[in-house]
Write a protein that holds these residues in place. Structure first.
Motif, PDB file in Angstrom:
ATOM      1  N   MET A 295       0.550  -1.120   0.081  1.00  0.00           N
ATOM      2  CA  MET A 295      -0.037  -0.003  -0.116  1.00  0.00           C
ATOM      3  C   MET A 295       0.942   1.356  -0.047  1.00  0.00           C
ATOM      4  SD  MET A 295      -1.426   2.778   1.779  1.00  0.00           S
ATOM      5  CE  MET A 295      -1.069   2.344   3.536  1.00  0.00           C
ATOM      6  N   ASN A 296       1.690   1.251   0.786  1.00  0.00           N
ATOM      7  CA  ASN A 296       2.510   2.541   0.990  1.00  0.00           C
ATOM      8  C   ASN A 296       3.474   2.687  -0.138  1.00  0.00           C
ATOM      9  OD1 ASN A 296       1.868   4.197   3.194  1.00  0.00           O
ATOM     10  ND2 ASN A 296       2.454   2.718   4.516  1.00  0.00           N
ATOM     11  N   GLY A 297       4.001   1.460  -0.452  1.00  0.00           N
ATOM     12  CA  GLY A 297       5.026   1.385  -1.925  1.00  0.00           C
ATOM     13  C   GLY A 297       4.248   2.141  -2.937  1.00  0.00           C
ATOM     14  N   VAL A 298       2.940   1.520  -3.158  1.00  0.00           N
ATOM     15  CA  VAL A 298       2.449   2.112  -4.457  1.00  0.00           C
ATOM     16  C   VAL A 298       1.839   3.509  -4.130  1.00  0.00           C
ATOM     17  CG1 VAL A 298       0.195   2.003  -5.620  1.00  0.00           C
ATOM     18  CG2 VAL A 298       1.444  -0.197  -5.168  1.00  0.00           C
ATOM     19  N   ARG A 299       1.519   3.640  -2.966  1.00  0.00           N
ATOM     20  CA  ARG A 299       0.949   5.152  -2.698  1.00  0.00           C
ATOM     21  C   ARG A 299       2.142   6.378  -2.676  1.00  0.00           C
ATOM     22  NH1 ARG A 299       0.132   8.486   2.424  1.00  0.00           N
ATOM     23  NH2 ARG A 299       1.531   6.887   3.391  1.00  0.00           N
ATOM     24  N   LEU A 300       3.174   5.902  -1.998  1.00  0.00           N
ATOM     25  CA  LEU A 300       4.195   6.857  -2.004  1.00  0.00           C
ATOM     26  C   LEU A 300       4.846   6.950  -3.219  1.00  0.00           C
ATOM     27  CD1 LEU A 300       5.643   6.444   1.779  1.00  0.00           C
ATOM     28  CD2 LEU A 300       4.151   8.094   0.987  1.00  0.00           C
ATOM     29  N   GLY A 301       5.185   5.984  -3.964  1.00  0.00           N
ATOM     30  CA  GLY A 301       5.541   6.015  -5.500  1.00  0.00           C
ATOM     31  C   GLY A 301       4.812   6.551  -6.205  1.00  0.00           C
ATOM     32  N   SER A 302       3.564   6.536  -6.357  1.00  0.00           N
ATOM     33  CA  SER A 302       2.570   7.319  -7.153  1.00  0.00           C
ATOM     34  C   SER A 302       2.760   8.812  -6.865  1.00  0.00           C
ATOM     35  CB  SER A 302       1.217   6.894  -6.920  1.00  0.00           C
ATOM     36  OG  SER A 302       1.006   5.405  -7.219  1.00  0.00           O
ATOM     37  N   TYR A 303       2.591   9.161  -5.409  1.00  0.00           N
ATOM     38  CA  TYR A 303       2.753  10.598  -5.323  1.00  0.00           C
ATOM     39  C   TYR A 303       4.244  11.068  -5.546  1.00  0.00           C
ATOM     40  CZ  TYR A 303       2.464  14.695  -2.475  1.00  0.00           C
ATOM     41  OH  TYR A 303       2.554  15.966  -2.263  1.00  0.00           O
ATOM     42  N   ALA A 304       5.104  10.359  -5.350  1.00  0.00           N
ATOM     43  CA  ALA A 304       6.527  10.745  -5.885  1.00  0.00           C
ATOM     44  C   ALA A 304       6.492  11.274  -7.358  1.00  0.00           C
ATOM     45  CB  ALA A 304       7.707   9.746  -5.115  1.00  0.00           C
ATOM     46  N   ILE A 305       5.902  10.278  -8.134  1.00  0.00           N
ATOM     47  CA  ILE A 305       5.924  10.443  -9.643  1.00  0.00           C
ATOM     48  C   ILE A 305       5.134  11.769 -10.003  1.00  0.00           C
ATOM     49  CG2 ILE A 305       4.997   9.544 -11.677  1.00  0.00           C
ATOM     50  CD1 ILE A 305       5.696   6.784 -10.607  1.00  0.00           C
ATOM     51  N   ILE A 306       4.127  12.029  -9.364  1.00  0.00           N
ATOM     52  CA  ILE A 306       3.072  13.223  -9.269  1.00  0.00           C
ATOM     53  C   ILE A 306       3.812  14.386  -9.046  1.00  0.00           C
ATOM     54  CG2 ILE A 306       1.137  14.343  -8.688  1.00  0.00           C
ATOM     55  CD1 ILE A 306      -0.272  11.477  -8.302  1.00  0.00           C
ATOM     56  N   GLU A 307       4.601  14.226  -7.896  1.00  0.00           N
ATOM     57  CA  GLU A 307       5.286  15.506  -7.226  1.00  0.00           C
ATOM     58  C   GLU A 307       6.552  15.685  -8.364  1.00  0.00           C
ATOM     59  OE1 GLU A 307       7.253  16.921  -3.010  1.00  0.00           O
ATOM     60  OE2 GLU A 307       7.370  14.809  -3.653  1.00  0.00           O
ATOM     61  N   SER A 308       7.456  14.817  -8.667  1.00  0.00           N
ATOM     62  CA  SER A 308       8.297  15.005  -9.707  1.00  0.00           C
ATOM     63  C   SER A 308       8.051  15.559 -11.050  1.00  0.00           C
ATOM     64  CB  SER A 308       9.296  13.699  -9.889  1.00  0.00           C
ATOM     65  OG  SER A 308       8.613  12.649 -10.374  1.00  0.00           O
ATOM     66  N   SER A 309       6.688  15.414 -11.289  1.00  0.00           N
ATOM     67  CA  SER A 309       6.256  15.928 -12.728  1.00  0.00           C
ATOM     68  C   SER A 309       5.902  17.352 -12.548  1.00  0.00           C
ATOM     69  CB  SER A 309       5.128  15.061 -13.209  1.00  0.00           C
ATOM     70  OG  SER A 309       3.820  15.669 -12.066  1.00  0.00           O
ATOM     71  N   GLY A 310       6.079  17.805 -11.248  1.00  0.00           N
ATOM     72  CA  GLY A 310       6.017  19.290 -10.912  1.00  0.00           C
ATOM     73  C   GLY A 310       4.385  19.742 -10.852  1.00  0.00           C
ATOM     74  N   TYR A 311       3.608  18.715 -11.045  1.00  0.00           N
ATOM     75  CA  TYR A 311       2.005  18.912 -10.787  1.00  0.00           C
ATOM     76  C   TYR A 311       1.622  19.566  -9.367  1.00  0.00           C
ATOM     77  CZ  TYR A 311      -2.897  18.036 -10.068  1.00  0.00           C
ATOM     78  OH  TYR A 311      -4.442  18.326  -9.778  1.00  0.00           O
ATOM     79  N   ILE A 312       2.379  19.408  -8.325  1.00  0.00           N
ATOM     80  CA  ILE A 312       1.869  19.999  -7.073  1.00  0.00           C
ATOM     81  C   ILE A 312       2.239  21.404  -7.057  1.00  0.00           C
ATOM     82  CG2 ILE A 312       1.568  17.500  -6.089  1.00  0.00           C
ATOM     83  CD1 ILE A 312       4.035  18.595  -4.342  1.00  0.00           C
ATOM     84  N   HIS A 313       3.004  22.078  -7.645  1.00  0.00           N
ATOM     85  CA  HIS A 313       3.411  23.284  -7.550  1.00  0.00           C
ATOM     86  C   HIS A 313       2.788  24.247  -8.611  1.00  0.00           C
ATOM     87  CE1 HIS A 313       6.668  20.837  -5.788  1.00  0.00           C
ATOM     88  NE2 HIS A 313       6.992  21.941  -4.949  1.00  0.00           N
ATOM     89  N   THR A 314       2.156  25.574  -7.876  1.00  0.00           N
ATOM     90  CA  THR A 314       1.916  26.504  -8.662  1.00  0.00           C
ATOM     91  C   THR A 314       2.721  27.529  -8.242  1.00  0.00           C
ATOM     92  OG1 THR A 314      -0.372  25.628  -8.325  1.00  0.00           O
ATOM     93  CG2 THR A 314      -0.298  27.915  -9.104  1.00  0.00           C
TER      94      THR A 314
END
Length: 180
Positions: free
Chosen positions: A15-34
């Motif tokens: 669960m955390n591997g998938v959850r944190l891995g997915s979030y890291a991918i989203i974060e590294s794509s720059g999505y969470i920043h404005t």
């Protein structure tokens, strides 16, 4: 005191591997920043989406963990008793009795549980980390920044997730008849 330890560890791994891995991918794509800053709305959405994916992946093992932790001798038993002999036995018994979908019984509560918890944890962690850096409480590269942000987010996640924990545990542990 360690009933359900093995499925608990396997659940956290997946669960955390998938959850944190997915979030890291989203974060590294720059999505969470404005505009170079962490966006509370975007981190909440990213955390929730990552939580949904992790919850779906880990749900069968969480089901087994709940069953094993609820097992007790009949004189002190509370709730339904499944009498599983271990994680593999439980997964096999559930599959044989209820089919592949039976392994995801209770996930209707687990998905919102992990989604809310993940959204609360990851968004408050990112925002708290940024806040601690802005306040210059510790140097930007100090491990204390992440520790402080983690402690702040842990309070938020427990407050947000506890009602969902209660519902999820009750759904996972309820008895099921031949019709499911």
């Amino acid at each position: 005191m360690q009933k359900g330890l093995v499925p608990g560890l396997v659940y956290q791994f997946f669960m955390n591997g998938v959850r944190l891995g997915s979030y890291a991918i989203i974060e590294s794509s720059g999505y969470i920043h404005t505009n170079g800053r962490v966006s509370a709305a975007k981190t909440t959405v990213a955390g929730a989406v990552a939580g949904v994916v992790g919850a779906v992946m880990g749900s069968p093992v969480y089901l087994v963990k709940t069953h094993l932790q609820s097992q007790s001798t009949s004189c002190i038993a509370v709730g339904h008793q499944y009498k599983h002999q271990g994680m593999i036995h439980a997964l096999t018994a559930i599959y044989r009795q209820h089919g592949i979908l039976g392994l995801w019984r209770g996930s209707s509560a687990a998905v919102p549980r992990v989604s809310v918890g993940s959204a609360a944890q990851l968004s408050t962690f990112s925002s708290a980390k940024e806040l601690v850096i802005d306040l210059q409480v510790f140097s930007k590269d100090s491990w204390l920044v992440a520790l402080t942000a983690g402690m702040i987010s842990s309070v938020v996640v427990v407050l947000a997730m506890t009602p969902f924990d209660v519902v999820s545990t009750r759904l996972y542990n309820q008895p099921v008849d031949q019709l499911g």
